[in-house]
Design an enzyme around this catalytic site. Sequence first.
Site, mmCIF file in Angstrom:
data_model
loop_
_atom_site.group_PDB
_atom_site.id
_atom_site.type_symbol
_atom_site.label_atom_id
_atom_site.label_comp_id
_atom_site.label_asym_id
_atom_site.label_seq_id
_atom_site.Cartn_x
_atom_site.Cartn_y
_atom_site.Cartn_z
ATOM 1 N N GLY A 80 0.834 -1.219 0.000
ATOM 2 C CA GLY A 80 0.000 0.000 0.000
ATOM 3 C C GLY A 80 0.857 1.252 0.000
ATOM 4 O O GLY A 80 0.512 2.250 0.645
ATOM 5 N N GLY A 83 -0.495 5.026 -0.886
ATOM 6 C CA GLY A 83 -1.536 5.683 -0.098
ATOM 7 C C GLY A 83 -1.020 6.872 0.695
ATOM 8 O O GLY A 83 0.156 7.253 0.624
ATOM 9 N N GLN A 84 -1.919 7.450 1.490
ATOM 10 C CA GLN A 84 -1.572 8.630 2.281
ATOM 11 C C GLN A 84 -0.402 8.328 3.227
ATOM 12 O O GLN A 84 0.530 9.112 3.352
ATOM 13 C CB GLN A 84 -2.802 9.100 3.088
ATOM 14 N N ARG A 110 -3.610 -0.933 -10.042
ATOM 15 C CA ARG A 110 -4.609 0.153 -10.145
ATOM 16 C C ARG A 110 -3.995 1.533 -9.897
ATOM 17 O O ARG A 110 -4.514 2.532 -10.361
ATOM 18 C CB ARG A 110 -5.725 -0.051 -9.107
ATOM 19 N N ASN A 127 -0.662 -7.508 -4.284
ATOM 20 C CA ASN A 127 -2.083 -7.376 -3.983
ATOM 21 C C ASN A 127 -2.354 -8.264 -2.764
ATOM 22 O O ASN A 127 -2.129 -9.483 -2.826
ATOM 23 C CB ASN A 127 -2.886 -7.844 -5.202
ATOM 24 N N TYR A 216 -15.773 -0.572 8.090
ATOM 25 C CA TYR A 216 -14.367 -0.214 8.351
ATOM 26 C C TYR A 216 -13.990 -0.617 9.784
ATOM 27 O O TYR A 216 -12.984 -1.283 10.015
ATOM 28 C CB TYR A 216 -14.207 1.294 8.149
ATOM 29 N N LYS A 220 -11.407 -3.394 11.399
ATOM 30 C CA LYS A 220 -10.294 -2.990 12.269
ATOM 31 C C LYS A 220 -10.275 -3.816 13.566
ATOM 32 O O LYS A 220 -9.215 -4.273 14.001
ATOM 33 C CB LYS A 220 -10.385 -1.490 12.587
HETATM 34 P P1 NAD Z 1 -5.058 5.020 1.565
HETATM 35 O O1 NAD Z 1 -6.438 4.746 1.131
HETATM 36 O O2 NAD Z 1 -4.478 6.356 1.275
HETATM 37 O O3 NAD Z 1 -4.082 3.920 0.978
HETATM 38 C C1 NAD Z 1 -4.395 2.563 0.973
HETATM 39 C C2 NAD Z 1 -3.384 1.829 0.133
HETATM 40 O O4 NAD Z 1 -3.791 0.476 0.055
HETATM 41 C C3 NAD Z 1 -3.276 2.350 -1.306
HETATM 42 O O5 NAD Z 1 -1.911 2.398 -1.659
HETATM 43 C C4 NAD Z 1 -3.977 1.284 -2.118
HETATM 44 O O6 NAD Z 1 -3.444 1.157 -3.441
HETATM 45 C C5 NAD Z 1 -3.643 0.045 -1.282
HETATM 46 N N1 NAD Z 1 -4.526 -1.077 -1.544
HETATM 47 C C6 NAD Z 1 -5.862 -1.111 -1.673
HETATM 48 N N2 NAD Z 1 -6.264 -2.356 -1.967
HETATM 49 C C7 NAD Z 1 -5.163 -3.128 -1.993
HETATM 50 C C8 NAD Z 1 -4.927 -4.504 -2.237
HETATM 51 N N3 NAD Z 1 -5.921 -5.345 -2.521
HETATM 52 N N4 NAD Z 1 -3.656 -4.946 -2.187
HETATM 53 C C9 NAD Z 1 -2.642 -4.128 -1.915
HETATM 54 N N5 NAD Z 1 -2.789 -2.802 -1.695
HETATM 55 C C10 NAD Z 1 -4.042 -2.329 -1.730
HETATM 56 O O7 NAD Z 1 -4.984 4.691 3.113
HETATM 57 P P2 NAD Z 1 -3.942 5.217 4.199
HETATM 58 O O8 NAD Z 1 -4.496 6.442 4.760
HETATM 59 O O9 NAD Z 1 -2.567 5.226 3.674
HETATM 60 O O10 NAD Z 1 -4.147 4.081 5.311
HETATM 61 C C11 NAD Z 1 -3.261 3.016 5.493
HETATM 62 C C12 NAD Z 1 -3.727 2.223 6.694
HETATM 63 O O11 NAD Z 1 -3.799 3.081 7.835
HETATM 64 C C13 NAD Z 1 -5.112 1.615 6.543
HETATM 65 O O12 NAD Z 1 -5.162 0.401 7.224
HETATM 66 C C14 NAD Z 1 -6.000 2.623 7.244
HETATM 67 O O13 NAD Z 1 -7.185 2.047 7.715
HETATM 68 C C15 NAD Z 1 -5.103 3.037 8.383
HETATM 69 N N6 NAD Z 1 -5.497 4.317 8.939
HETATM 70 C C16 NAD Z 1 -5.425 5.463 8.204
HETATM 71 C C17 NAD Z 1 -5.844 6.657 8.764
HETATM 72 C C18 NAD Z 1 -5.801 7.926 7.990
HETATM 73 O O14 NAD Z 1 -6.323 8.941 8.481
HETATM 74 N N7 NAD Z 1 -5.193 7.971 6.809
HETATM 75 C C19 NAD Z 1 -6.316 6.678 10.076
HETATM 76 C C20 NAD Z 1 -6.411 5.504 10.787
HETATM 77 C C21 NAD Z 1 -5.963 4.324 10.215
HETATM 78 N N1 SER Z 2 -9.022 8.604 8.559
HETATM 79 C C1 SER Z 2 -9.678 7.351 8.692
HETATM 80 C C2 SER Z 2 -11.053 7.422 8.151
HETATM 81 O O1 SER Z 2 -11.652 8.465 8.275
HETATM 82 C C3 SER Z 2 -9.746 6.972 10.161
HETATM 83 O O2 SER Z 2 -9.361 5.682 10.308
HETATM 84 O O3 SER Z 2 -11.545 6.469 7.639
#
Ligand code: NAD
Ligand code: SER
Length: 399
Positions: A80, A83-84, A110, A127, A216, A220
């Site tokens: 991943g 992602g963010q 993707r 994936n 979600y 978790k």
């Molecule tokens: P994001 O949506 O920005 O990124 C998710 C990543 O997962 C992307 O790179 C996407 O391409 C990848 N992905 C999706 N499906 C996939 C698959 N089948 N195989 C491999 N990769 C796949 O999310 P994020 O913000 O980077 O979050 C990462 C983790 O942190 C997640 O578990 C999210 O729940 C957790 N989290 C994020 C936040 C937040 O505010 N950003 C807060 C709490 C928890």
């Molecule tokens: N930033 C995330 C969301 O809003 C919290 O896990 O889904």
Amino acid sequence: MLHITGLSHIDIDQPIFNSQSIIGKRSFDLLIISKNWPSPGAKTWLVTNPLIAFRSLQNWESGRSVEVSLIKMKNILVIGSTGQIGSELVPALRTYLNETGTVVAGYTSRTPLPQDIKEAGPSALVNVCDKASIETAVKNYEIDTIYNLAALLSATAESVPLKAWDVGINGLFNVLEIARENHCSVFTPSSIGAFGPNTPKLNTPQDTIMRPTTMYGITKVTGELLSNYYYNKYETDTRSVRYPGLISYKTPPGGGTTDYAVEIFWSAVKGEPYKCPIAPDTPMDFMYMPDAIRAAIELMIANPENLKHRNSFNLSAMSFTPAQLAKSISKKISDFKITYEVDPLRQSIAESWPDSLDETCAEEEWGWKPEFDMENMVGDMLENVQGLLNKGNSSSKKE
Ligand code: NAD
Ligand code: SER
């Protein structure tokens, strides 16, 4: 697997402590020098160069007892990476390992990898729903630590709940199985979304009622339980944190309830009014990305003997409402305007989550301390978003 390959007490006044005792150990991957470790609040330094380690120790107060451990986190797979979090974690881990290891950026077909990540090190198509793709990357790069960031965030997950389960849980199962078979450590973030409307809202305890109402949140809580199961049954080194909403400027968030706290900065800097989908007086917990990245690294190198919780630690840094955030931005951009057009889905999710988490266990068990509060974060975000806009990047939303 992340593991400590040696541990010794060194008193810097004693003859045992000489340059050879450190420099002679050339085989280590990372050296941790700690003061008062493993006591709560211990201070630790990570160094990859034994000469630097020696100099750091020499500078210490005479007679202070220190601990030195040799720790291995050499080849890391980040699933991943686009992602963010992943887009900032991969470069941070590469800097941190400082060429003593490899960070493989996992991505799916993707979403293309950002250029900076692609050019700075290896990458692999991974994936989580395809176990073989994880296994290939783990074996090809002799991976010892997996950061599993694959998930669908809260608002997106409500539109495709089966897919959210598939990625969040079936995907996690694949990661845990590969980790068990190949002795890898695993970090899989949980979230404030793991809590629900029955959870105490203020200063939410580490161990409390967890009955989330979103898909979600259900993924978790299940993910936390599965990760603990693998640790208890197979001794797979699983660790994680419950992130609050994360605020950052490099990569837009991927469809979460807390996204407003990123989008608002882009409107403010562009001189546009911001239409907020969350009601003005809705508090939630937030954290700035540099703290989130540091937590992901510090937890994975923490002394395992001190970890009582593992999956997952409450984390917190700042709690605010949209109105409070807008007020803080207005101190820097006086004509900034916010209006509200509440999205019933996001609002109901926000109302089901805690207002603020108690992070005492993270402090006590691995010395966690956030650096950014709301005021610091707002100043840094405005500056960096302005910098990106000056360079022609104008998007706060996923394409
Ligand atoms: P994001 O949506 O920005 O990124 C998710 C990543 O997962 C992307 O790179 C996407 O391409 C990848 N992905 C999706 N499906 C996939 C698959 N089948 N195989 C491999 N990769 C796949 O999310 P994020 O913000 O980077 O979050 C990462 C983790 O942190 C997640 O578990 C999210 O729940 C957790 N989290 C994020 C936040 C937040 O505010 N950003 C807060 C709490 C928890
Ligand atoms: N930033 C995330 C969301 O809003 C919290 O896990 O889904």
